[in-house]
Scaffold this active site. Structure first.
Site, mmCIF file in Angstrom:
data_model
loop_
_atom_site.group_PDB
_atom_site.id
_atom_site.type_symbol
_atom_site.label_atom_id
_atom_site.label_comp_id
_atom_site.label_asym_id
_atom_site.label_seq_id
_atom_site.Cartn_x
_atom_site.Cartn_y
_atom_site.Cartn_z
ATOM 1 C CE LYS A 13 -50.911 35.240 13.518
ATOM 2 N NZ LYS A 13 -50.587 33.846 13.876
ATOM 3 N NE ARG A 86 -51.084 36.148 19.486
ATOM 4 C CZ ARG A 86 -50.190 36.271 18.512
ATOM 5 N NH1 ARG A 86 -49.871 37.443 18.033
ATOM 6 N NH2 ARG A 86 -49.608 35.207 18.023
ATOM 7 N NE ARG A 125 -42.396 30.837 12.257
ATOM 8 C CZ ARG A 125 -43.515 31.364 12.747
ATOM 9 N NH1 ARG A 125 -44.492 31.716 11.936
ATOM 10 N NH2 ARG A 125 -43.673 31.498 14.036
ATOM 11 N NE ARG A 158 -41.205 33.725 15.958
ATOM 12 C CZ ARG A 158 -42.493 33.938 15.719
ATOM 13 N NH1 ARG A 158 -42.876 34.373 14.536
ATOM 14 N NH2 ARG A 158 -43.392 33.719 16.642
ATOM 15 N NE ARG A 170 -45.466 30.510 19.267
ATOM 16 C CZ ARG A 170 -44.710 30.217 18.207
ATOM 17 N NH1 ARG A 170 -43.728 29.355 18.302
ATOM 18 N NH2 ARG A 170 -44.968 30.787 17.055
HETATM 19 P P1 ADP Z 1 -47.230 33.460 16.198
HETATM 20 O O1 ADP Z 1 -48.572 33.893 15.704
HETATM 21 O O2 ADP Z 1 -46.500 32.548 15.269
HETATM 22 O O3 ADP Z 1 -47.259 32.924 17.615
HETATM 23 P P2 ADP Z 1 -46.282 36.247 16.432
HETATM 24 O O4 ADP Z 1 -45.015 36.672 15.783
HETATM 25 O O5 ADP Z 1 -47.548 36.843 15.951
HETATM 26 O O6 ADP Z 1 -46.246 34.676 16.306
HETATM 27 O O7 ADP Z 1 -46.180 36.523 18.022
HETATM 28 C C1 ADP Z 1 -45.066 36.099 18.768
HETATM 29 C C2 ADP Z 1 -45.296 36.363 20.242
HETATM 30 O O8 ADP Z 1 -45.441 37.787 20.478
HETATM 31 C C3 ADP Z 1 -46.554 35.751 20.874
HETATM 32 O O9 ADP Z 1 -46.375 34.391 21.233
HETATM 33 C C4 ADP Z 1 -46.735 36.653 22.110
HETATM 34 O O10 ADP Z 1 -45.796 36.359 23.120
HETATM 35 C C5 ADP Z 1 -46.355 38.042 21.546
HETATM 36 N N1 ADP Z 1 -47.548 38.747 21.019
HETATM 37 C C6 ADP Z 1 -47.751 39.099 19.732
HETATM 38 N N2 ADP Z 1 -48.947 39.724 19.592
HETATM 39 C C7 ADP Z 1 -49.511 39.759 20.830
HETATM 40 C C8 ADP Z 1 -50.745 40.253 21.339
HETATM 41 N N3 ADP Z 1 -51.669 40.836 20.557
HETATM 42 N N4 ADP Z 1 -51.000 40.101 22.667
HETATM 43 C C9 ADP Z 1 -50.107 39.527 23.472
HETATM 44 N N5 ADP Z 1 -48.931 39.020 23.062
HETATM 45 C C10 ADP Z 1 -48.612 39.150 21.740
#
Ligand code: ADP
Length: 221
Positions: A13, A86, A125, A158, A170
């Site tokens: 993404k 999400r 990553r 990360r 996750r």
């Molecule tokens: P990935 O899609 O690789 O898990 P992101 O960088 O999009 O990574 O998100 C990292 C973390 O940030 C998620 O695991 C969650 O803890 C938090 N997060 C991001 N977007 C949301 C959301 N829309 N709702 C709740 N938590 C979120």
């Protein structure tokens, strides 16, 4: 053009959003980057979010929804939402915010990927904490080991990519809370599935063909 980019962790993404942002002159809103910046600053939001993000759990809807309302009121249109919505309730919130701005979702790009590839990608990553460029030790390494090509900043891994259990967590959270959004946007005729098991140029081709066929798109060079 208002885009949502949806897919499991590690589906690309962030990488595809960087390309979309430049190619289609869109504003990129990554909720993951936003939380990581707040955590780095140890702001009140960052402190609240940290416990969830580090464990690979979702931050509660009331925190993220408020941030989205405030941000979208400023940027209004021509955006990519990366990492939001999400959950089904976040999607309902987004609809309300967009309706209040007289905006709609143009398309939802769904990055479909096999689970084994995700685990491999996430484990290797690394990212730039400053410009957010994403590298991969195996598939897409930086020119100089450990250093960002763009700004010379030291690359980091990360915390939520550092431990296999957190990665698996996750993926489970994604399946339970986020995967239902795929069917929901499909039913609304907004979903376009991108096969991301392929190489990057084929992924971009698929995305471009979807966006070029969007009615009224003027940034399609
Ligand atoms: P990935 O899609 O690789 O898990 P992101 O960088 O999009 O990574 O998100 C990292 C973390 O940030 C998620 O695991 C969650 O803890 C938090 N997060 C991001 N977007 C949301 C959301 N829309 N709702 C709740 N938590 C979120």
């Amino acid at each position: 053009m208002n885009l949502i980019i949806l897919g499991p962790p590690g589906s690309g993404k962030g990488t595809q959003s960087q390309f979309l942002k430049e190619q289609y002159k869109l504003k990129h809103l990554s909720t993951g980057d936003l939380f990581r910046d707040e955590i780095m600053k140890q702001s009140p939001i960052g402190k609240k979010a940290q416990a969830y993000v580090d464990k690979g759990q979702y931050v509660p809807d009331e925190i993220i929804n408020q941030i989205i309302s405030n941000t979208l009121k400023n940027i209004k249109h021509d955006f990519i939402l990366d990492g939001y919505p999400r959950t089904i309730s976040q999607a309902a919130w987004l609809d309300k915010v967009l309706a209040s701005l007289n905006e709609t979702i143009s398309v939802v790009l769904y990055l479909d990927i096999d689970e084994e590839i995700v685990i491999k990608r996430l484990s290797s990553r690394i990212t730039c904490p400053q410009c957010k460029t994403i590298y991969n030790l195996n598939f897409l390494p930086p020119k100089v080991t450990g250093i960002c090509d763009n700004d010379g900043v030291k690359l980091i891994k990360r915390i939520d990519d550092s431990d296999k259990n957190t990665i698996i967590n996750r993926l489970k959270t994604y399946k339970v809370a986020t995967a239902p959004l795929v069917a929901s946007y499909q039913a609304r005729g907004l979903l376009r599935t991108v096969d991301t098991n392929q190489d990057n140029s084929s992924i971009k081709k698929q995305i471009n063909s979807y966006l070029l066929s969007l009615k009224g798109n003027k940034n399609n060079d």
